[in-house]
Each structure stands twice: as structure tokens, then as C-alpha cells.
Design an enzyme around this catalytic site. Structure first.
Site, PDB file in Angstrom:
ATOM      1  N   CYS A  88       0.830  -1.207   0.000  1.00  0.00           N
ATOM      2  CA  CYS A  88       0.000   0.000   0.000  1.00  0.00           C
ATOM      3  C   CYS A  88       0.868   1.262   0.000  1.00  0.00           C
ATOM      4  O   CYS A  88       1.489   1.558  -1.017  1.00  0.00           O
ATOM      5  CB  CYS A  88      -0.985  -0.059   1.158  1.00  0.00           C
ATOM      6  SG  CYS A  88      -2.397   1.016   0.909  1.00  0.00           S
ATOM      7  N   HIS A 183      -3.161  -5.219   1.753  1.00  0.00           N
ATOM      8  CA  HIS A 183      -2.457  -5.486   3.015  1.00  0.00           C
ATOM      9  C   HIS A 183      -2.528  -6.949   3.434  1.00  0.00           C
ATOM     10  O   HIS A 183      -3.335  -7.294   4.308  1.00  0.00           O
ATOM     11  CB  HIS A 183      -3.111  -4.677   4.142  1.00  0.00           C
ATOM     12  CG  HIS A 183      -2.943  -3.201   4.039  1.00  0.00           C
ATOM     13  ND1 HIS A 183      -1.877  -2.533   4.583  1.00  0.00           N
ATOM     14  CD2 HIS A 183      -3.713  -2.264   3.454  1.00  0.00           C
ATOM     15  CE1 HIS A 183      -1.992  -1.247   4.349  1.00  0.00           C
ATOM     16  NE2 HIS A 183      -3.100  -1.040   3.662  1.00  0.00           N
ATOM     17  N   GLU A 185      -0.683  -8.363   5.405  1.00  0.00           N
ATOM     18  CA  GLU A 185      -0.270  -8.427   6.815  1.00  0.00           C
ATOM     19  C   GLU A 185      -1.446  -8.248   7.773  1.00  0.00           C
ATOM     20  O   GLU A 185      -1.305  -8.528   8.954  1.00  0.00           O
ATOM     21  CB  GLU A 185       0.835  -7.398   7.099  1.00  0.00           C
ATOM     22  CG  GLU A 185       0.413  -5.932   7.179  1.00  0.00           C
ATOM     23  CD  GLU A 185       0.198  -5.269   5.815  1.00  0.00           C
ATOM     24  OE1 GLU A 185       0.227  -5.977   4.778  1.00  0.00           O
ATOM     25  OE2 GLU A 185      -0.017  -4.045   5.800  1.00  0.00           O
TER      26      GLU A 185
HETATM   27  N1  GLN Z   1      -3.496   6.440   1.039  1.00  0.00           N
HETATM   28  C1  GLN Z   1      -2.251   6.120   1.668  1.00  0.00           C
HETATM   29  C2  GLN Z   1      -1.081   6.882   1.051  1.00  0.00           C
HETATM   30  O1  GLN Z   1      -1.237   7.633   0.171  1.00  0.00           O
HETATM   31  C3  GLN Z   1      -1.959   4.634   1.618  1.00  0.00           C
HETATM   32  C4  GLN Z   1      -2.944   3.875   2.486  1.00  0.00           C
HETATM   33  C5  GLN Z   1      -2.416   2.620   3.097  1.00  0.00           C
HETATM   34  O2  GLN Z   1      -1.206   2.374   3.173  1.00  0.00           O
HETATM   35  N2  GLN Z   1      -3.325   1.820   3.598  1.00  0.00           N
HETATM   36  O3  GLN Z   1       0.026   6.692   1.457  1.00  0.00           O
END
Ligand code: GLN
Length: 203
Positions: A88, A183, A185
Site C-alpha cells: 500500500c 495489506h 499483513e
Molecule cells: N493512502 C495512503 C497513502 O497515500 C496509503 C494507504 C495505506 O497504506 N493503507 O500513502
């Protein structure tokens, strides 16, 4: 940085612990037998066999990474072959090009992708979906997306491991770098961490 874990010994993995869900990654990797340490400072890169960059908020992680002097040496180590997995915000940190970045936001620029931050808007910012990923096995991956990015385009060296029904990639690999927009994890899915540790073992 030490590339390649000594055979028989536990691999030593650094989880970038500036911000975000680094504790969940530490737990996942520890359960798989790795020797896991938090990574915040450049001098902590020495002796690592692999690095994980967690989910969180990429703009904050970027600022802290530069403030701690970690960003440049980490990018250099990854370019040198250090096995790396980002989820992410971690995928955003790895990507070479961003859309929807905040002003001045920088990345490590080690993955030949164009990634859109917060790709699913605010109405539908969290969702879960099962995605077939044959490279990880027969069972589809249960993917949890939280204000997630998506890969808009990628260079020829980037392999898609998984994509949304609309065809956009959400899990990719380029040589020693693995990234997922979701994710594993937080959902008990350990196949990405296993794939990463297999990379570490053969690096
Ligand atoms: N929207 C977040 C960002 O721009 C990422 C979200 C996440 O890691 N769950 O970093």
C-alpha cells in the site's frame, strides 16, 4: 547491506518503522521464522538481508524517511539488489511515478510503475476482494484495500502478480522488488511474505 541470507541462518529483515502498520509486518515475518528489526536510521541497513515497507501514509513516510536520512541509502541498497516488499503506502514509496501525490512528495524510485494514490476515492475507500494470483498458488488471495493505490501503467520489466477485474494491476514484481496495493499483513495471508523470504534466500 548484505545480499543473500547465510544458508541455515535466520534471515535478518528490516521493517521500515517510521510510521504505519510496521508492527503487523514484524509479526507476520517473525511467524515465518525471520529475525526482524525495525528500520529507521541509515546505519541500521548494515547486515540486513531484506526490507519491508509497510502501509500507512506515504507522504508522511516520505518526509520522515528524508528527515532521518534513510531514503537515499535505502533506495541505493534496493537498486543494488536488496530484496524488498512494499504494501500500500509501501508500494507508493517504491514506485517511480505518482499521480495524486501531495505537493513535493518524493518516492524511492525503484519500481518502474505509475501508481495513483487513493485510487478508489472517498466513497469506496476500503473494500475486500478475492483475486486469483496463480504465481502464489491455486487459492485466490483475499485482498484488503484501505485508501489503496493502483498501478496505472508499468514498464516491460514489471510482472503483474494480480489485477482487479478491470485489469489494473494491484500486485507486481520487478526483480528483487515486490509490491502490493493491499495489506496481506492484516488478513492472515502469508504468501507474499513467503515469496519475499524466498527471494531473500536466493538473492
Ligand atoms: N493512502 C495512503 C497513502 O497515500 C496509503 C494507504 C495505506 O497504506 N493503507 O500513502
Amino acid at each position: 547491506m548484505t545480499i543473500g541470507a547465510p544458508s541455515g541462518a535466520r534471515p535478518r529483515i528490516g521493517v521500515v518503522a517510521l510510521q504505519g502498520d510496521f508492527r503487523e509486518h514484524i509479526a507476520s515475518l517473525t511467524a515465518l521464522g525471520a529475525d526482524v528489526v525495525p528500520l529507521r536510521r541509515p546505519e541500521e541497513l548494515g547486515g540486513l538481508h531484506g526490507v519491508v515497507i509497510p502501509g500507512g501514509e506515504s507522504s508522511v513516510m516520505d518526509k520522515l524517511g528524508r528527515m532521518f536520512g534513510l531514503a537515499d541509502p535505502l533506495a541505493e541498497a534496493i537498486r543494488g539488489g536488496l530484496p524488498t516488499y512494499g504494501t500500500c503506502a509501501g508500494m507508493i514509496m517504491l514506485s517511480s511515478r505518482l499521480t495524486n501525490a501531495i505537493a513535493g512528495q518524493q518516492t524511492l524510485d525503484v519500481l518502474d510503475t505509475t501508481v495513483t494514490r487513493n485510487a478508489f476515492g472517498t466513497q469506496n475507500d476500503s473494500f475486500e476482494i478475492d483475486i486469483p494470483m496463480p504465481e502464489l498458488g491455486e487459492r485466490p488471495v483475499h485482498a484488503v484495500f484501505i485508501r489503496a493505490p493502483v498501478v496505472e501503467s508499468q514498464g516491460p520489466g514489471v510482472v503483474t502478480l494480480g489485477a482487479l477485474p478491470d485489469g489494473r494491476a494491484v500486485a507486481v514484481q520487478q526483480d528483487n522488488v515486490i509490491a502490493s496495493a493491499f495489506h496481506p499483513e492484516v488478513s492472515g495471508e502469508d504468501r507474499f511474505h513467503r515469496r519475499f523470504l524466498a527471494l531473500v534466500a536466493t538473492a
